[in-house]
Design an enzyme around this catalytic site. Structure first.
Site, short mmCIF file in Angstrom:
data_model
loop_
_atom_site.label_atom_id
_atom_site.label_comp_id
_atom_site.label_asym_id
_atom_site.label_seq_id
_atom_site.Cartn_x
_atom_site.Cartn_y
_atom_site.Cartn_z
N GLU A 57 0.88 -1.16 0.00
CA GLU A 57 0.00 0.00 0.00
C GLU A 57 0.92 1.20 0.00
O GLU A 57 1.75 1.35 0.89
CB GLU A 57 -0.87 0.05 1.26
CG GLU A 57 -2.13 -0.73 1.17
CD GLU A 57 -3.03 -0.48 2.38
OE1 GLU A 57 -2.79 0.47 3.17
OE2 GLU A 57 -3.97 -1.25 2.54
N ASP A 68 -6.61 8.24 9.99
CA ASP A 68 -5.34 7.60 10.31
C ASP A 68 -4.88 7.97 11.70
O ASP A 68 -5.20 9.04 12.22
CB ASP A 68 -4.27 8.01 9.29
CG ASP A 68 -4.57 7.49 7.90
OD1 ASP A 68 -4.89 6.29 7.79
OD2 ASP A 68 -4.52 8.27 6.95
#
Length: 156
Positions: A57, A68
């Site tokens: 990723e 996040d």
């Protein structure tokens, strides 16, 4: 499965078929493009693969990564402070693809910078650079509409 050609699965499908055939899980690793240094991004990706990553990723730095945690937020801040943008992300992917055509790479990020770039243009550029998929944190599948159609058309 490759929507354009079901008999020719994409790298992600191929890799997951390998996991199933071997009866083992795979390791998906995340790295933010441009962190710790933009000049090291391709080398970091290759190092992850050499050390066992099956799928990568590649994070696309964004100034407000609301979904996040602090580690990825700080990686985004460091990359942005060094001028990393979507163009650098695509350059990084092209650099990686120059010597690795097998490892699946999923671009991970947020819609805002992609919409500024132009969604269709970015999707086409990402596909041409060698992306296998996109994980857009703030674009849930049930609200993806035309975005999903564009990505499916490009087999992302």
């Amino acid at each position: 499965m490759n929507s354009a050609n079901p008999s020719n699965p994409n790298r992600i499908d191929q890799r997951f078929a390998q996991f199933r055939a071997r009866g083992r899980p795979g390791l998906v690793s995340f790295v933010t493009a441009g962190d710790p240094d933009p000049g090291l991004s391709v080398a970091v990706m290759h190092s992850l693969v050499r050390h066992g990553s099956d799928v990568l990723e590649l994070g696309m730095p964004f100034s407000d990564p609301m979904a996040d945690g602090p580690v990825i937020q700080h990686a985004n801040e460091r990359a942005l402070a060094k001028g990393v943008n979507l163009g650098h992300v695509l350059d990084t992917l092209r650099g990686f693809r120059a010597s690795d055509q097998r490892t699946p790479v999923v671009l991970m990020g947020y819609l805002n910078p992609i919409e500024r770039y132009g969604f269709e243009r970015f999707a086409a550029d990402a596909h041409a650079a060698g992306a296998d998929g996109m994980l857009l944190v703030d674009c849930p599948p049930e609200e993806s509409g035309a975005y999903a159609e564009t990505l499916a058309r490009l087999d992302l």
